[in-house]
Design a protein around this motif. Structure first.
Motif, PDB file in Angstrom:
ATOM      1  N   THR A  23      -3.625  -9.040   5.271  1.00 40.26           N
ATOM      2  CA  THR A  23      -3.588 -10.451   5.631  1.00 40.26           C
ATOM      3  C   THR A  23      -2.511 -10.666   6.694  1.00 40.26           C
ATOM      4  O   THR A  23      -1.586  -9.859   6.831  1.00 40.26           O
ATOM      5  N   ARG A  24      -2.624 -11.740   7.421  1.00 42.62           N
ATOM      6  CA  ARG A  24      -1.643 -12.053   8.462  1.00 42.62           C
ATOM      7  C   ARG A  24      -0.254 -12.262   7.854  1.00 42.62           C
ATOM      8  O   ARG A  24       0.756 -11.810   8.404  1.00 42.62           O
ATOM      9  N   LEU A  25      -0.213 -12.933   6.696  1.00 38.54           N
ATOM     10  CA  LEU A  25       1.068 -13.159   6.019  1.00 38.54           C
ATOM     11  C   LEU A  25       1.712 -11.834   5.628  1.00 38.54           C
ATOM     12  O   LEU A  25       2.911 -11.623   5.838  1.00 38.54           O
ATOM     13  N   ASN A  26       0.916 -10.936   5.066  1.00 33.17           N
ATOM     14  CA  ASN A  26       1.448  -9.633   4.668  1.00 33.17           C
ATOM     15  C   ASN A  26       1.943  -8.825   5.860  1.00 33.17           C
ATOM     16  O   ASN A  26       2.929  -8.089   5.757  1.00 33.17           O
ATOM     17  N   LYS A  27       1.251  -8.956   6.971  1.00 33.60           N
ATOM     18  CA  LYS A  27       1.669  -8.212   8.165  1.00 33.60           C
ATOM     19  C   LYS A  27       3.079  -8.594   8.577  1.00 33.60           C
ATOM     20  O   LYS A  27       3.946  -7.728   8.732  1.00 33.60           O
ATOM     21  N   TRP A  28       3.322  -9.886   8.747  1.00 32.35           N
ATOM     22  CA  TRP A  28       4.619 -10.323   9.256  1.00 32.35           C
ATOM     23  C   TRP A  28       5.698 -10.281   8.190  1.00 32.35           C
ATOM     24  O   TRP A  28       6.864  -9.963   8.487  1.00 32.35           O
ATOM     25  N   ALA A  29       5.321 -10.564   6.938  1.00 40.72           N
ATOM     26  CA  ALA A  29       6.298 -10.427   5.855  1.00 40.72           C
ATOM     27  C   ALA A  29       6.693  -8.964   5.700  1.00 40.72           C
ATOM     28  O   ALA A  29       7.872  -8.637   5.483  1.00 40.72           O
ATOM     29  N   GLY A  30       5.713  -8.068   5.823  1.00 42.30           N
ATOM     30  CA  GLY A  30       5.986  -6.639   5.726  1.00 42.30           C
ATOM     31  C   GLY A  30       6.864  -6.146   6.853  1.00 42.30           C
ATOM     32  O   GLY A  30       7.756  -5.317   6.649  1.00 42.30           O
ATOM     33  N   LEU A  45       9.104  -7.890   8.533  1.00 39.83           N
ATOM     34  CA  LEU A  45      10.470  -8.370   8.286  1.00 39.83           C
ATOM     35  C   LEU A  45      11.132  -7.609   7.135  1.00 39.83           C
ATOM     36  O   LEU A  45      12.304  -7.238   7.215  1.00 39.83           O
ATOM     37  N   ALA A  46      10.369  -7.390   6.061  1.00 35.25           N
ATOM     38  CA  ALA A  46      10.923  -6.697   4.895  1.00 35.25           C
ATOM     39  C   ALA A  46      11.211  -5.237   5.211  1.00 35.25           C
ATOM     40  O   ALA A  46      12.274  -4.709   4.850  1.00 35.25           O
ATOM     41  N   LEU A  52      15.700  -3.345  15.239  1.00 39.38           N
ATOM     42  CA  LEU A  52      15.133  -2.016  15.459  1.00 39.38           C
ATOM     43  C   LEU A  52      14.028  -1.725  14.448  1.00 39.38           C
ATOM     44  O   LEU A  52      12.920  -1.302  14.815  1.00 39.38           O
ATOM     45  N   GLY A  53      14.305  -1.988  13.172  1.00 36.49           N
ATOM     46  CA  GLY A  53      13.318  -1.739  12.126  1.00 36.49           C
ATOM     47  C   GLY A  53      12.088  -2.610  12.263  1.00 36.49           C
ATOM     48  O   GLY A  53      10.955  -2.154  12.032  1.00 36.49           O
ATOM     49  N   CYS A  54      12.283  -3.865  12.653  1.00 32.43           N
ATOM     50  CA  CYS A  54      11.148  -4.781  12.805  1.00 32.43           C
ATOM     51  C   CYS A  54      10.247  -4.359  13.959  1.00 32.43           C
ATOM     52  O   CYS A  54       9.018  -4.421  13.853  1.00 32.43           O
ATOM     53  N   VAL A  55      10.844  -3.940  15.071  1.00 33.63           N
ATOM     54  CA  VAL A  55      10.036  -3.507  16.214  1.00 33.63           C
ATOM     55  C   VAL A  55       9.244  -2.255  15.856  1.00 33.63           C
ATOM     56  O   VAL A  55       8.057  -2.132  16.190  1.00 33.63           O
ATOM     57  N   LEU A  56       9.873  -1.315  15.160  1.00 36.30           N
ATOM     58  CA  LEU A  56       9.170  -0.103  14.744  1.00 36.30           C
ATOM     59  C   LEU A  56       8.021  -0.448  13.793  1.00 36.30           C
ATOM     60  O   LEU A  56       6.935   0.145  13.878  1.00 36.30           O
ATOM     61  N   ARG A  73       7.958   2.794   6.952  1.00 35.38           N
ATOM     62  CA  ARG A  73       6.776   2.140   7.462  1.00 35.38           C
ATOM     63  C   ARG A  73       5.546   2.549   6.654  1.00 35.38           C
ATOM     64  O   ARG A  73       4.898   1.725   6.023  1.00 35.38           O
ATOM     65  N   GLY A  74       5.196   3.827   6.676  1.00 40.38           N
ATOM     66  CA  GLY A  74       3.976   4.271   6.019  1.00 40.38           C
ATOM     67  C   GLY A  74       3.928   3.991   4.532  1.00 40.38           C
ATOM     68  O   GLY A  74       3.087   3.214   4.045  1.00 40.38           O
ATOM     69  N   MET A  75       4.832   4.591   3.770  1.00 45.29           N
ATOM     70  CA  MET A  75       4.812   4.445   2.309  1.00 45.29           C
ATOM     71  C   MET A  75       5.208   3.037   1.886  1.00 45.29           C
ATOM     72  O   MET A  75       4.744   2.532   0.863  1.00 45.29           O
ATOM     73  N   PHE A  76       6.060   2.388   2.675  1.00 45.75           N
ATOM     74  CA  PHE A  76       6.502   1.028   2.347  1.00 45.75           C
ATOM     75  C   PHE A  76       5.331   0.055   2.365  1.00 45.75           C
ATOM     76  O   PHE A  76       5.121  -0.705   1.412  1.00 45.75           O
TER      77      PHE A  76
END
Length: 223
Positions: free
Chosen positions: A160-167, A169-170, A193-197, A148-151
């Motif tokens: 940006t909103r796009l980066n938030k949701w793309a990030g 998911l990625a 699990l990863g997406c919720v975190l 999460r942090g370093m990623f």
């Protein structure tokens, strides 16, 4: 060129932190092998494990905070760190993981467990109490600062909103892949699990909360 080297440096820090996390897991999950290989008595091994744990966590968070000092468009890790709203967000994330994970496990698992969980069950038998410490406390701390942090500091720095949701998911997918590299059907559960975190982290802008959610979820496995 400056941006390229900045990006390259961040990627190198992620690799180093992940490698050190892997070494740390061996100390907790394979204590007997470490004991025999280095001819340590158990007291010395416990002190060595504690020392290396502190060093790995310190270095990983040092990388993370240094990255934030360089670029922090999202406003991560701002004071005050604790608030009731963000604590509730963390526990809502825990509820989401429990409910969604349970539904998906029933739909996909049909009484079975993933290869990753089978391996963890096997390691639990030989690791003793060290296994619980790693799974409940150390693993969530290391994984949250890396995935999460370093990623986000490296790949999704623009707020940006796009980066938030793309990030989200990625980040969730990378987390899932490293827990299920064989791409079995269980990778979907780890992805959720990863997406919720990642959502908890992006909603609170503070790693403390995704760590709290992660620790509580892992602790449920021992209740």
């Amino acid at each position: 060129m400056k941006k390229f080297f900045h990006y390259l440096g961040n990627v190198a820090e992620i690799i180093i932190a992940f490698y050190l996390y892997g070494l740390l897991q061996n100390l907790y999950f394979l204590p007997v092998k470490v004991h025999e290989r280095f001819h340590l008595n158990w007291t010395a091994q416990i002190w060595l494990t504690a020392l290396i744990t502190v060093l790995v966590l310190w270095l990983s968070f040092k990388f993370y905070k240094q990255q934030l000092r360089e670029v922090n468009d999202w406003g991560f890790n701002q004071r005050p760190h604790w608030s009731l709203k963000r604590i509730l967000t963390a526990f809502f994330g825990l509820l989401l993981i429990v409910v969604l994970g349970g539904v998906m496990l029933q739909a996909l698992g049909q009484g079975k467990v993933s290869a990753n969980q089978e391996q963890l069950n096997s390691l639990a038998k030989q690791s003793g109490q060290l296994f619980k410490i790693m799974v409940v406390f150390i693993a969530p701390a290391c994984e949250e600062v890396i995935f999460r942090g370093m990623f986000f500091n490296t790949f999704f720095t623009k707020a940006t909103r796009l980066n938030k949701w793309a990030g989200i998911l990625a980040s969730g997918f990378v987390f899932a892949y490293l827990h299920d590299p064989h791409f079995t059907k269980f990778i979907l559960i780890y992805w959720v699990l990863g997406c919720v975190l990642a959502w908890v982290y992006m909603s609170t802008k503070d790693l403390r909360y995704s760590m709290l959610t992660h620790m509580c979820y892992n602790a449920l496995g021992f209740i």
